[in-house]
Motif scaffolding. Structure first.
Motif, PDB file in Angstrom:
ATOM      1  N   SER A   1     -11.139   2.229  -1.466  1.00 33.03           N
ATOM      2  CA  SER A   1     -10.472   2.654  -0.231  1.00 33.03           C
ATOM      3  C   SER A   1      -9.911   1.450   0.514  1.00 33.03           C
ATOM      4  CB  SER A   1     -11.436   3.425   0.674  1.00 33.03           C
ATOM      5  OG  SER A   1     -12.471   2.580   1.126  1.00 33.03           O
ATOM      6  N   VAL A   2      -8.996   1.742   1.417  1.00 33.46           N
ATOM      7  CA  VAL A   2      -8.383   0.737   2.280  1.00 33.46           C
ATOM      8  C   VAL A   2      -8.197   1.384   3.645  1.00 33.46           C
ATOM      9  CG1 VAL A   2      -6.301  -0.624   2.745  1.00 33.46           C
ATOM     10  CG2 VAL A   2      -7.139  -0.428   0.424  1.00 33.46           C
ATOM     11  N   LYS A   3      -8.520   0.653   4.697  1.00 37.17           N
ATOM     12  CA  LYS A   3      -8.305   1.154   6.056  1.00 37.17           C
ATOM     13  C   LYS A   3      -7.317   0.238   6.760  1.00 37.17           C
ATOM     14  CE  LYS A   3     -12.906   3.079   6.700  1.00 37.17           C
ATOM     15  NZ  LYS A   3     -14.128   3.039   7.516  1.00 37.17           N
TER      16      LYS A   3
ATOM     17  N   TRP B   1      -9.999  -0.888  -6.121  1.00 36.68           N
ATOM     18  CA  TRP B   1     -10.340  -0.659  -4.712  1.00 36.68           C
ATOM     19  C   TRP B   1     -10.589   0.834  -4.506  1.00 36.68           C
ATOM     20  CZ3 TRP B   1      -6.413  -3.782  -1.256  1.00 36.68           C
ATOM     21  CH2 TRP B   1      -6.479  -5.137  -1.609  1.00 36.68           C
TER      22      TRP B   1
ATOM     23  N   ILE C   1      -2.366   0.921  -4.254  1.00 35.82           N
ATOM     24  CA  ILE C   1      -3.361  -0.128  -4.101  1.00 35.82           C
ATOM     25  C   ILE C   1      -4.012  -0.381  -5.460  1.00 35.82           C
ATOM     26  CG2 ILE C   1      -3.752   0.417  -1.672  1.00 35.82           C
ATOM     27  CD1 ILE C   1      -6.388   1.704  -2.460  1.00 35.82           C
TER      28      ILE C   1
ATOM     29  N   GLN D   1      -6.761   5.802   6.449  1.00 37.95           N
ATOM     30  CA  GLN D   1      -7.667   5.438   5.367  1.00 37.95           C
ATOM     31  C   GLN D   1      -7.140   5.998   4.055  1.00 37.95           C
ATOM     32  OE1 GLN D   1     -11.763   6.650   5.731  1.00 37.95           O
ATOM     33  NE2 GLN D   1     -12.345   5.522   3.922  1.00 37.95           N
TER      34      GLN D   1
ATOM     35  N   ILE E   1       0.799  -1.226   0.000  1.00 39.78           N
ATOM     36  CA  ILE E   1       0.000   0.000   0.000  1.00 39.78           C
ATOM     37  C   ILE E   1       0.832   1.276   0.000  1.00 39.78           C
ATOM     38  CG2 ILE E   1      -2.041  -1.035   1.049  1.00 39.78           C
ATOM     39  CD1 ILE E   1      -1.154   0.173   3.691  1.00 39.78           C
TER      40      ILE E   1
END
Length: 84
Positions: free
Chosen positions: A26-28, A24, A20, A41, A5
């Protein structure tokens, strides 16, 4: 984490270079530094006037693509916005 990431710790700095998958939105993640917890985030945004990477740390926009890590025992919120 760096190759997945784009999160890299350099001394007391946490640097963001998002990488990423484009599908996608978003990624947390949670990142612990000593007694502090950083809720991070990543948010992908479509083009527009958004800078390649915009970092918002505890509600304040940062000048670059990094934050200073603090050991204050408090939770911290980080939003990393980047263009697709």
């Amino acid at each position: 984490i760096d190759s997945f990431i784009g999160l890299k710790k350099e001394g007391l700095t946490l640097r963001f270079k998002p990488c990423i998958p484009p599908e996608w939105d978003s990624v947390k993640i949670r990142y612990r530094y000593k007694t502090s917890l950083f809720n991070i985030q990543y948010q992908q945004v479509s083009g527009g006037n958004v800078e390649p990477v915009k970092v918002i740390y505890d509600g304040n926009e940062q000048a670059g693509n990094s934050i200073l890590l603090v050991d204050d025992g408090a939770p911290h919120e980080v939003i990393v916005k980047f263009t697709v």
